[in-house]
Design an enzyme around this catalytic site. Structure first.
Site, PDB file in Angstrom:
ATOM      1  N   GLU A  38       7.018   4.568  -8.983  1.00  0.00           N
ATOM      2  CA  GLU A  38       6.959   3.156  -8.576  1.00  0.00           C
ATOM      3  C   GLU A  38       7.882   2.318  -9.457  1.00  0.00           C
ATOM      4  OE1 GLU A  38       3.167   0.957  -7.569  1.00  0.00           O
ATOM      5  OE2 GLU A  38       3.822  -0.219  -9.298  1.00  0.00           O
ATOM      6  N   THR A  67       7.451  -2.512  -5.548  1.00  0.00           N
ATOM      7  CA  THR A  67       6.335  -3.455  -5.439  1.00  0.00           C
ATOM      8  C   THR A  67       6.791  -4.794  -4.850  1.00  0.00           C
ATOM      9  OG1 THR A  67       6.631  -4.355  -7.656  1.00  0.00           O
ATOM     10  CG2 THR A  67       5.202  -2.431  -7.448  1.00  0.00           C
ATOM     11  N   TYR A  68       5.780  -5.573  -4.493  1.00  0.00           N
ATOM     12  CA  TYR A  68       5.994  -6.876  -3.862  1.00  0.00           C
ATOM     13  C   TYR A  68       5.398  -7.929  -4.786  1.00  0.00           C
ATOM     14  CZ  TYR A  68       6.810  -9.468   0.457  1.00  0.00           C
ATOM     15  OH  TYR A  68       7.297 -10.306   1.417  1.00  0.00           O
ATOM     16  N   HIS A 103     -12.636  -1.784  -6.270  1.00  0.00           N
ATOM     17  CA  HIS A 103     -11.873  -3.023  -6.399  1.00  0.00           C
ATOM     18  C   HIS A 103     -12.753  -4.138  -6.983  1.00  0.00           C
ATOM     19  CE1 HIS A 103      -9.757  -6.691  -5.199  1.00  0.00           C
ATOM     20  NE2 HIS A 103      -8.683  -5.944  -5.304  1.00  0.00           N
TER      21      HIS A 103
HETATM   22  P1  FAD Z   1      -7.935  -4.894   0.739  1.00  0.00           P
HETATM   23  O1  FAD Z   1      -7.992  -3.567   1.377  1.00  0.00           O
HETATM   24  O2  FAD Z   1      -7.766  -6.088   1.610  1.00  0.00           O
HETATM   25  O3  FAD Z   1      -9.259  -5.049  -0.142  1.00  0.00           O
HETATM   26  C1  FAD Z   1      -9.437  -6.167  -1.013  1.00  0.00           C
HETATM   27  C2  FAD Z   1     -10.945  -6.387  -1.196  1.00  0.00           C
HETATM   28  O4  FAD Z   1     -11.498  -6.839   0.049  1.00  0.00           O
HETATM   29  C3  FAD Z   1     -11.705  -5.126  -1.572  1.00  0.00           C
HETATM   30  O5  FAD Z   1     -12.744  -5.505  -2.436  1.00  0.00           O
HETATM   31  C4  FAD Z   1     -12.270  -4.634  -0.240  1.00  0.00           C
HETATM   32  O6  FAD Z   1     -13.441  -3.843  -0.387  1.00  0.00           O
HETATM   33  C5  FAD Z   1     -12.562  -5.963   0.437  1.00  0.00           C
HETATM   34  N1  FAD Z   1     -12.545  -5.885   1.900  1.00  0.00           N
HETATM   35  C6  FAD Z   1     -11.673  -5.215   2.677  1.00  0.00           C
HETATM   36  N2  FAD Z   1     -11.956  -5.395   3.983  1.00  0.00           N
HETATM   37  C7  FAD Z   1     -13.045  -6.212   4.032  1.00  0.00           C
HETATM   38  C8  FAD Z   1     -13.831  -6.781   5.082  1.00  0.00           C
HETATM   39  N3  FAD Z   1     -13.554  -6.536   6.368  1.00  0.00           N
HETATM   40  N4  FAD Z   1     -14.881  -7.587   4.741  1.00  0.00           N
HETATM   41  C9  FAD Z   1     -15.188  -7.853   3.448  1.00  0.00           C
HETATM   42  N5  FAD Z   1     -14.453  -7.328   2.416  1.00  0.00           N
HETATM   43  C10 FAD Z   1     -13.424  -6.527   2.694  1.00  0.00           C
HETATM   44  N6  FAD Z   1      -0.305  -6.159  -5.400  1.00  0.00           N
HETATM   45  C11 FAD Z   1       0.792  -6.898  -5.153  1.00  0.00           C
HETATM   46  O7  FAD Z   1       0.699  -8.142  -5.131  1.00  0.00           O
HETATM   47  N7  FAD Z   1       2.015  -6.310  -4.931  1.00  0.00           N
HETATM   48  C12 FAD Z   1       2.173  -4.971  -4.928  1.00  0.00           C
HETATM   49  O8  FAD Z   1       3.279  -4.475  -4.713  1.00  0.00           O
HETATM   50  C13 FAD Z   1       1.036  -4.152  -5.179  1.00  0.00           C
HETATM   51  N8  FAD Z   1       1.131  -2.793  -5.177  1.00  0.00           N
HETATM   52  C14 FAD Z   1      -0.004  -2.036  -5.338  1.00  0.00           C
HETATM   53  C15 FAD Z   1       0.093  -0.638  -5.250  1.00  0.00           C
HETATM   54  C16 FAD Z   1      -1.035   0.166  -5.405  1.00  0.00           C
HETATM   55  C17 FAD Z   1      -0.905   1.658  -5.290  1.00  0.00           C
HETATM   56  C18 FAD Z   1      -2.305  -0.439  -5.660  1.00  0.00           C
HETATM   57  C19 FAD Z   1      -3.526   0.409  -5.846  1.00  0.00           C
HETATM   58  C20 FAD Z   1      -2.417  -1.825  -5.752  1.00  0.00           C
HETATM   59  C21 FAD Z   1      -1.275  -2.641  -5.588  1.00  0.00           C
HETATM   60  N9  FAD Z   1      -1.334  -4.026  -5.639  1.00  0.00           N
HETATM   61  C22 FAD Z   1      -0.219  -4.795  -5.411  1.00  0.00           C
HETATM   62  C23 FAD Z   1      -2.606  -4.699  -5.972  1.00  0.00           C
HETATM   63  C24 FAD Z   1      -3.431  -5.019  -4.709  1.00  0.00           C
HETATM   64  O9  FAD Z   1      -2.704  -5.842  -3.841  1.00  0.00           O
HETATM   65  C25 FAD Z   1      -4.695  -5.721  -5.183  1.00  0.00           C
HETATM   66  O10 FAD Z   1      -5.542  -4.818  -5.876  1.00  0.00           O
HETATM   67  C26 FAD Z   1      -5.458  -6.450  -4.110  1.00  0.00           C
HETATM   68  O11 FAD Z   1      -6.416  -7.324  -4.734  1.00  0.00           O
HETATM   69  C27 FAD Z   1      -6.240  -5.537  -3.177  1.00  0.00           C
HETATM   70  O12 FAD Z   1      -5.390  -4.859  -2.346  1.00  0.00           O
HETATM   71  P2  FAD Z   1      -5.959  -3.900  -1.189  1.00  0.00           P
HETATM   72  O13 FAD Z   1      -4.790  -3.479  -0.428  1.00  0.00           O
HETATM   73  O14 FAD Z   1      -6.875  -2.890  -1.736  1.00  0.00           O
HETATM   74  O15 FAD Z   1      -6.797  -5.006  -0.338  1.00  0.00           O
END
Ligand code: FAD
Length: 285
Positions: free
Chosen positions: A17, A48-49, A148
C-alpha cells in the site's frame, strides 16, 4: 492477469500500500519506492484516498501513473465521504478508460474539522453496490479484525462485513499484531457462510509513538510485548530491525494460518518491505 480476484484465485498474493504524495519531494520518494519494489513482483499495489475525500485527484494521478509507467497492477481506494453518485460514476469511467481494474470500496472517515461536503453514500456497502454494478472492476472492501470503532457490537460488525463480502471479491484488513485476531475474523465470517479471501494488512512498526497514534484511530490493540521489544532497542537502526523481525514473524504465522495473501503497509518506503520479503523466502511462492 489484471484482476485481483483472478490473482487470489491463482495463489497467494503479495501486495503493497502507498499513499499519494503531497509534495514534489515526496513524489520522488514514491517514484524510487515503486521502482525498488517492482522487482519483487507484487501482485498489486494499492493507493489510498485522502481522509474525507481530500486530495482526491492525487489518488487518481498516482494510480494512472502506475498503470501507465510500470508493469505493476494498481488498485484505487475510493471512499464514501463527501461523494455524490455522479462523482463516483465519473471517477469509475476515468479509471476504466485508463485500464484500471481494481477498486477498494471504503466508508472513509470524515476529516476532523468536519469539512467534508454531504455525499450520497452512508456506508461502504452503498458505494460497493455502485462499483460492482458496473461489472468492470474486481472490488475489495475493508475488514477490521479487532472490530471497527464505530460498530455497535462485534456481531453487528461481522454481519455488516459479511453483507459487503456477499458482493465484493475480497477484503483487506486493518493492521493488527496478534495473528489470533485474523484467525478469529476468518472463523466468524465462515460461520456466516463467507469464504471470500481475507487478505491481512501488515503494518511494520519501528516507533512506539507512531504506532500508538495510528492504533488509537483504528481501534487496534498495541500489545505490551510489542512496546517492550521496541523500547528495548538501542537506537533507530536497531528498532527498525526489530520492526522487520516482528512483521516477518507475523507474516509467517498468517501464512501458516492460511492467509490468501499479505498486504504490506509501506508508508511509501521500500527498505522494510524488501527485507520482509527476503525473510519470507520461498513460503510465498
Ligand atoms: P463501512 O463498511 O461503511 O463500516 C463503517 C462502520 O459502519 C462499521 O462500524 C460498520 O459495522 C458500520 N455499518 C456498516 N453498514 C451498516 C449498516 N447498514 N447499519 C449500521 N452500521 C453499519 N480510509 C480513507 O479515508 N482512505 C483510505 O484510502 C483508506 N484505506 C483503507 C484501507 C484498508 C485496508 C482499511 C482496513 C481501512 C482503510 N481506510 C481508509 C479506513 C476506513 O475508511 C475507515 O476505517 C472507515 O471508518 C470504515 O471503513 P469501512 O469501509 O469499513 O466502512
Amino acid at each position: 492477469m489484471a484482476r485481483i480476484s483472478d490473482k487470489l484465485a491463482a495463489g497467494r498474493t503479495l501486495s503493497f500500500e502507498f499513499f499519494p504524495p503531497k509534495t514534489s519531494k515526496a513524489q520522488l520518494t514514491l517514484d524510487r519506492t515503486v521502482a525498488e519494489l517492482a522487482p519483487l513482483g507484487p501482485d498489486f499495489v494499492s493507493i489510498t484516498y485522502g481522509a474525507g475525500g481530500s486530495d482526491r485527484h492525487r489518488t487518481g494521478d498516482v494510480v494512472k501513473w502506475i498503470r501507465r509507467e510500470t508493469d505493476v497492477e494498481p488498485m484505487a481506494h475510493l471512499t464514501c465521504v463527501g461523494h455524490t453518485r455522479t462523482d463516483v460514476a465519473g471517477l469509475l469511467v476515468e479509471y476504466r478508460r485508463v485500464g484500471v481494474e481494481n477498486i477498494l470500496a471504503l466508508g472513509g472517515d470524515a476529516p476532523i474539522d468536519g469539512s467534508a461536503p454531504a455525499g450520497d453514500y452512508q456506508y461502504a456497502l452503498d458505494l460497493l453496490d455502485d462499483v460492482a454494478a458496473t461489472g468492470c472492476f474486481s472490488v475489495g472492501v475493508a475488514a477490521h479484525p479487532e472490530v471497527h470503532p464505530r460498530s455497535v457490537s462485534r456481531e453487528a460488525d461481522r454481519r455488516h462485513l459479511a453483507e459487503k463480502l456477499q458482493l465484493a471479491d475480497f477484503a483487506i484488513t486493518q493492521f493488527f499484531f496478534d495473528p489470533e485476531h485474523y484467525v478469529r475474523l476468518v472463523d466468524e465470517l465462515a460461520a456466516l457462510g463467507i469464504d471470500k479471501p481475507i487478505v491481512p494488512g501488515i503494518m511494520p512498526v519501528t516507533n512506539v509513538g507512531q504506532v500508538t497514534r495510528m492504533a488509537e484511530m483504528s481501534g487496534t490493540d498495541v500489545p505490551s510485548w510489542l512496546v517492550d521489544r521496541l523500547t528495548a532497542a538501542h537506537d533507530a537502526a536497531d528498532a527498525k530491525q526489530i520492526g522487520i523481525e516482528l512483521a516477518s514473524e507475523l507474516c509467517l504465522d498468517l501464512i501458516d494460518a492460511g492467509a490468501p495473501g499479505l498486504h504490506l503497509y509501506t508508508l511509501n518506503r521500500s527498505e522494510i518491505a524488501k527485507e520482509i520479503r527476503v525473510n519470507l523466502g520461498s513460503v510465498l511462492v
